[in-house]
Scaffold this motif. Structure first.
Motif, mmCIF file in Angstrom:
data_model
loop_
_atom_site.group_PDB
_atom_site.id
_atom_site.type_symbol
_atom_site.label_atom_id
_atom_site.label_comp_id
_atom_site.label_asym_id
_atom_site.label_seq_id
_atom_site.Cartn_x
_atom_site.Cartn_y
_atom_site.Cartn_z
ATOM 1 N N LEU A 136 21.906 10.283 99.215
ATOM 2 C CA LEU A 136 22.218 11.023 98.109
ATOM 3 C C LEU A 136 23.486 10.627 97.408
ATOM 4 N N THR A 137 23.613 10.813 96.045
ATOM 5 C CA THR A 137 24.699 10.415 95.304
ATOM 6 C C THR A 137 25.853 11.540 94.982
ATOM 7 N N HIS A 138 25.260 12.563 95.364
ATOM 8 C CA HIS A 138 26.052 13.999 95.062
ATOM 9 C C HIS A 138 25.828 14.860 96.099
ATOM 10 N N LEU A 139 27.009 15.776 96.292
ATOM 11 C CA LEU A 139 27.232 16.974 97.103
ATOM 12 C C LEU A 139 27.480 18.100 96.354
ATOM 13 N N ALA A 140 26.574 19.101 95.986
ATOM 14 C CA ALA A 140 27.001 20.269 95.307
ATOM 15 C C ALA A 140 27.247 21.603 96.140
ATOM 16 N N PHE A 141 28.562 22.129 96.017
ATOM 17 C CA PHE A 141 29.024 23.496 96.514
ATOM 18 C C PHE A 141 28.973 24.576 95.592
ATOM 19 N N GLY A 142 28.821 25.549 96.008
ATOM 20 C CA GLY A 142 28.550 26.874 95.178
ATOM 21 C C GLY A 142 29.639 27.627 94.900
ATOM 22 N N HIS A 143 30.950 26.996 95.224
ATOM 23 C CA HIS A 143 32.521 27.669 94.805
ATOM 24 C C HIS A 143 32.263 28.106 93.330
ATOM 25 N N ASN A 144 32.901 29.139 93.143
ATOM 26 C CA ASN A 144 32.795 29.954 91.889
ATOM 27 C C ASN A 144 34.340 30.159 91.267
ATOM 28 N N ALA A 145 34.710 30.854 90.308
ATOM 29 C CA ALA A 145 35.849 30.980 89.592
ATOM 30 C C ALA A 145 36.957 31.629 90.702
ATOM 31 N N ASP A 146 36.327 32.732 91.430
ATOM 32 C CA ASP A 146 36.979 33.479 92.229
ATOM 33 C C ASP A 146 37.750 32.748 93.463
ATOM 34 N N ALA B 138 20.604 10.524 89.349
ATOM 35 C CA ALA B 138 21.412 11.029 90.464
ATOM 36 C C ALA B 138 20.507 11.886 91.523
ATOM 37 N N LYS B 139 20.948 11.921 92.731
ATOM 38 C CA LYS B 139 20.460 12.791 93.796
ATOM 39 C C LYS B 139 21.399 13.366 94.339
ATOM 40 N N VAL B 140 20.927 14.675 94.097
ATOM 41 C CA VAL B 140 21.917 15.912 94.444
ATOM 42 C C VAL B 140 21.739 16.733 95.511
ATOM 43 N N GLY B 141 22.648 16.557 96.846
ATOM 44 C CA GLY B 141 22.412 17.626 97.779
ATOM 45 C C GLY B 141 22.941 18.838 97.644
ATOM 46 N N VAL B 142 22.335 19.832 97.581
ATOM 47 C CA VAL B 142 22.872 21.170 97.262
ATOM 48 C C VAL B 142 23.200 21.926 98.657
ATOM 49 N N ALA B 143 24.411 22.141 99.180
ATOM 50 C CA ALA B 143 24.841 22.873 100.287
ATOM 51 C C ALA B 143 24.369 24.190 100.185
ATOM 52 N N VAL B 144 23.483 24.702 100.893
ATOM 53 C CA VAL B 144 22.947 26.182 100.745
ATOM 54 C C VAL B 144 23.095 26.922 102.340
ATOM 55 N N SER B 145 23.989 27.836 102.109
ATOM 56 C CA SER B 145 24.416 28.614 103.210
ATOM 57 C C SER B 145 23.663 29.718 103.446
ATOM 58 N N GLY B 146 22.991 30.194 102.461
ATOM 59 C CA GLY B 146 22.293 31.459 102.563
ATOM 60 C C GLY B 146 22.882 32.584 101.884
ATOM 61 N N GLY B 147 24.170 32.346 101.423
ATOM 62 C CA GLY B 147 25.165 33.345 100.675
ATOM 63 C C GLY B 147 24.727 33.383 99.180
ATOM 64 N N VAL B 148 25.154 34.471 98.318
ATOM 65 C CA VAL B 148 24.760 34.491 97.241
ATOM 66 C C VAL B 148 25.399 33.355 96.161
ATOM 67 N N ASP B 149 26.462 32.587 96.361
ATOM 68 C CA ASP B 149 26.867 31.485 95.612
ATOM 69 C C ASP B 149 26.099 30.521 95.470
ATOM 70 N N SER B 150 25.717 30.035 96.913
ATOM 71 C CA SER B 150 24.735 28.737 97.184
ATOM 72 C C SER B 150 23.420 29.055 96.477
ATOM 73 N N VAL C 299 20.399 27.450 89.608
ATOM 74 C CA VAL C 299 20.680 26.834 88.368
ATOM 75 C C VAL C 299 20.450 25.748 88.237
ATOM 76 N N LEU C 300 20.772 24.699 89.166
ATOM 77 C CA LEU C 300 20.281 23.479 88.978
ATOM 78 C C LEU C 300 18.759 23.052 88.772
ATOM 79 N N ARG C 301 18.015 23.999 89.373
ATOM 80 C CA ARG C 301 16.637 23.970 89.205
ATOM 81 C C ARG C 301 16.464 23.921 87.623
ATOM 82 N N ARG C 302 17.260 24.722 87.036
ATOM 83 C CA ARG C 302 17.193 25.009 85.538
ATOM 84 C C ARG C 302 17.594 24.187 84.714
ATOM 85 N N PHE D 257 17.237 14.067 87.390
ATOM 86 C CA PHE D 257 18.191 14.014 88.543
ATOM 87 C C PHE D 257 17.055 14.733 89.323
ATOM 88 N N ASP D 258 17.461 14.530 90.859
ATOM 89 C CA ASP D 258 16.608 15.156 91.877
ATOM 90 C C ASP D 258 17.519 15.853 92.534
#
Length: 250
Positions: A133-143, A31-43, A49-52, A61-62
């Motif tokens: 890229l095969t995936h696009l990851a967003f930092g949405h949380n439970a809230d 998998a090739k995952v694009g991580v949407a990083v806005s600069g906020g705490v969630d992203s 987390v994905l690095r770990r 996966f990349d």
């Protein structure tokens, strides 16, 4: 390499993301995952987390960080550039005019946030296609999940939350939300422990949105009662996880 010691909040973020990834089959080998990083705490926490998770899962996966600067401050993403270089993470960074356009006469029918988000998502999809890229990851949380659920229910009469793993473009791209089982306070605590260089949102509409109003209503609903809030969040998280399950386990 010595085993990394996690705080409780860091463990919650890493393990809950792992649970969501395993139960929904979010990513698989290659998998090739694009991580949407806005600069906020969630992203930021999502990227960490994905690095770990890369070190934990039994396959490769990349990841590639994607930052689309909305155009209010063309320099505030400098900490991300340093972070990516330090940790050897691939990245795509560009300065856009999405924010000013959302607040301009060009946008006559929608809120500034809706219009800006629409432009941003369209460009994110284009970047994913550009890099294969095969995936696009967003930092949405439970809230975010709880707020979206109530917004859909009250405003649209729909029982609908936020998918953890959804196919787009006939399966060519998966949109994933690995942190959807994690509550905001744990994300904030984990970000502090990891000393992530979170920067403030310079958007003039920050904190003044319809979503922010709904979040305040939900806070009023549980009134600070920890048990009520826990039941509300856990119930909706379990429901969303059940709705999102499927695919290959990973």
């Amino acid at each position: 390499m010595p085993k990394e010691k996690f705080s409780y909040a860091q463990q919650v973020c890493v393990k809950s993301a792992g649970k969501a990834m395993q139960r929904t089959g979010m990513v698989g080998p290659g998998a090739k995952v694009g991580v949407a990083v806005s600069g906020g705490v969630d992203s930021w926490v999502l990227l960490e987390v994905l690095r770990r998770r890369q070190r934990i899962v039994p396959f490769r996966f990349d990841i590639m960080a994607i930052h689309l600067n909305p155009g209010f401050d063309a320099e505030n993403h400098a900490p991300l550039v340093e972070y990516l270089a330090k940790h050897g993470v691939a990245g795509h960074i560009e300065v856009t005019d999405h924010g000013p356009r959302g607040h301009s006469p060009e946008n006559r029918r929608n809120s500034a946030c809706f219009y800006c988000a629409m432009l941003r998502r369209t460009r994110l999809f284009e970047v994913c296609q550009q890099y294969g890229l095969t995936h696009l990851a967003f930092g949405h949380n439970a809230d975010d999940l709880v707020t979206t659920f109530f917004m859909n229910l009250v405003q649209n009469g729909r029982v609908e939350g936020m998918g953890m793993c959804d196919d787009f473009f006939k399966g060519a791209l998966k949109v994933i939300r690995p942190l959807l089982l994690v509550e905001k306070p744990d994300i904030i605590k984990a970000a502090r422990r990891w000393e992530l260089p979170v920067w403030s949102n310079p958007c003039p509409s920050a904190g003044k949105t319809n979503r922010a109003n709904f979040q305040a209503k939900i806070d009023a609903l549980h009134g600070g009662d920890k048990m009520l809030k826990t039941n509300l969040f856990n119930g909706l998280c379990r429901w969303q996880l059940a709705q999102s399950e499927g695919g290959n386990k990973a």
